[in-house]
Write an enzyme that holds these catalytic residues in place. Sequence first.
Site, short mmCIF file in Angstrom:
data_model
loop_
_atom_site.label_atom_id
_atom_site.label_comp_id
_atom_site.label_asym_id
_atom_site.label_seq_id
_atom_site.Cartn_x
_atom_site.Cartn_y
_atom_site.Cartn_z
N SER A 144 0.70 -0.90 0.19
CA SER A 144 0.10 -0.02 -0.19
C SER A 144 0.76 1.03 0.32
O SER A 144 2.11 0.93 -1.00
CB SER A 144 -1.16 -0.01 1.30
OG SER A 144 -2.00 0.75 1.09
N TYR A 158 -5.28 8.06 -6.38
CA TYR A 158 -4.68 7.18 -5.29
C TYR A 158 -4.53 7.46 -4.35
O TYR A 158 -4.85 5.88 -3.59
CB TYR A 158 -3.27 7.88 -5.44
CG TYR A 158 -2.42 7.17 -4.88
CD1 TYR A 158 -1.71 5.92 -6.12
CD2 TYR A 158 -1.88 7.25 -3.84
CE1 TYR A 158 -0.81 5.49 -5.26
CE2 TYR A 158 -0.92 6.61 -3.75
CZ TYR A 158 -0.40 5.92 -4.19
OH TYR A 158 1.05 4.66 -3.48
N LYS A 162 -5.91 2.98 -2.57
CA LYS A 162 -4.72 2.04 -1.53
C LYS A 162 -5.74 2.59 -0.05
O LYS A 162 -5.31 1.41 0.76
CB LYS A 162 -3.90 2.66 -1.60
CG LYS A 162 -2.83 3.32 -2.38
CD LYS A 162 -2.30 2.15 -2.83
CE LYS A 162 -0.72 1.69 -3.33
NZ LYS A 162 -0.62 0.49 -4.06
#
Length: 290
Positions: A144, A158, A162
């Site tokens: 991650s 993004y 994650k």
Amino acid sequence: MASSASFDEQTVWFVTGCSSGLGKAFAQIVYNAGHRIVATARDITSLAYLPDCSTVLKIKLDVTSQQDIETAFAEALAKFNEIHVVINNAGYGLMGDMEAIAESDARLQLETNFWGPVHVTQQALKVFREINPKGRGGTVVQVSSVGGFLTAPGHSFYHASKFALEGFTKSVAKEVHPEWNINFLILSPGGVHTNFAESSLLSPPRHAAYDLPEGAFSQLAACIHSQPTWSDPNSCARVLFDCVVRQNERSLPTRLLMGSETVPYVKDEIKHMLEEVEDWKIETSKCSEP
């Protein structure tokens, strides 16, 4: 609870995104340790740094393709019979003003950074539970980011990918039966000296409403490239390798932070969250009143 599995030269590691950066560093350290490595990448020629030998299997794999994933696991099992550690490393960054990012780019970010690891994890669990000897289990490492816990401007999709990966992983870790001996680790690096901030970063043109010098993302973008405090990928790979192979001595953490800057950032985020909870606890309690 610590794992009862042993990690030695017979251990098989399956790693995605091995063309460069952390993935390359992971593959190299596994090979140098004498363990068996299944190194994957979208372009198999990028894996030429690994020799052609009995302990190495190179596979073309695009994690956005379910067929590629199934084929890669089948090839790995055909060569090594078992798989013991799976590292979901493949991914990239998408940086830009939220309103300037095309939905197709946002969706591809989630397909690569979230759905790719989900599908790889599904295949891994089947192998750990049904192919490996009973009780041998396995370990899933989700690469991650500290950006899976805290956020910065200009990285909305993004961060979404994650945060989704971490929530998925923590839930699945509670679903698996203890006797299967399947363990999960969320790896949370900060800045690492790789091509992530350059060739592995997609950045569309700025949105006019946000493209101002005083804007938060404008200021961040000016210093987004590699910094002196960023971590060395080979050192990160060594820390992860040692953490996984020593899990008989010390249980895997839920999250393993990497990089000197990550600890103060995370501590500050937790401190802010706790202060906010405390400030609003009276209003929160009113929701339980009739």
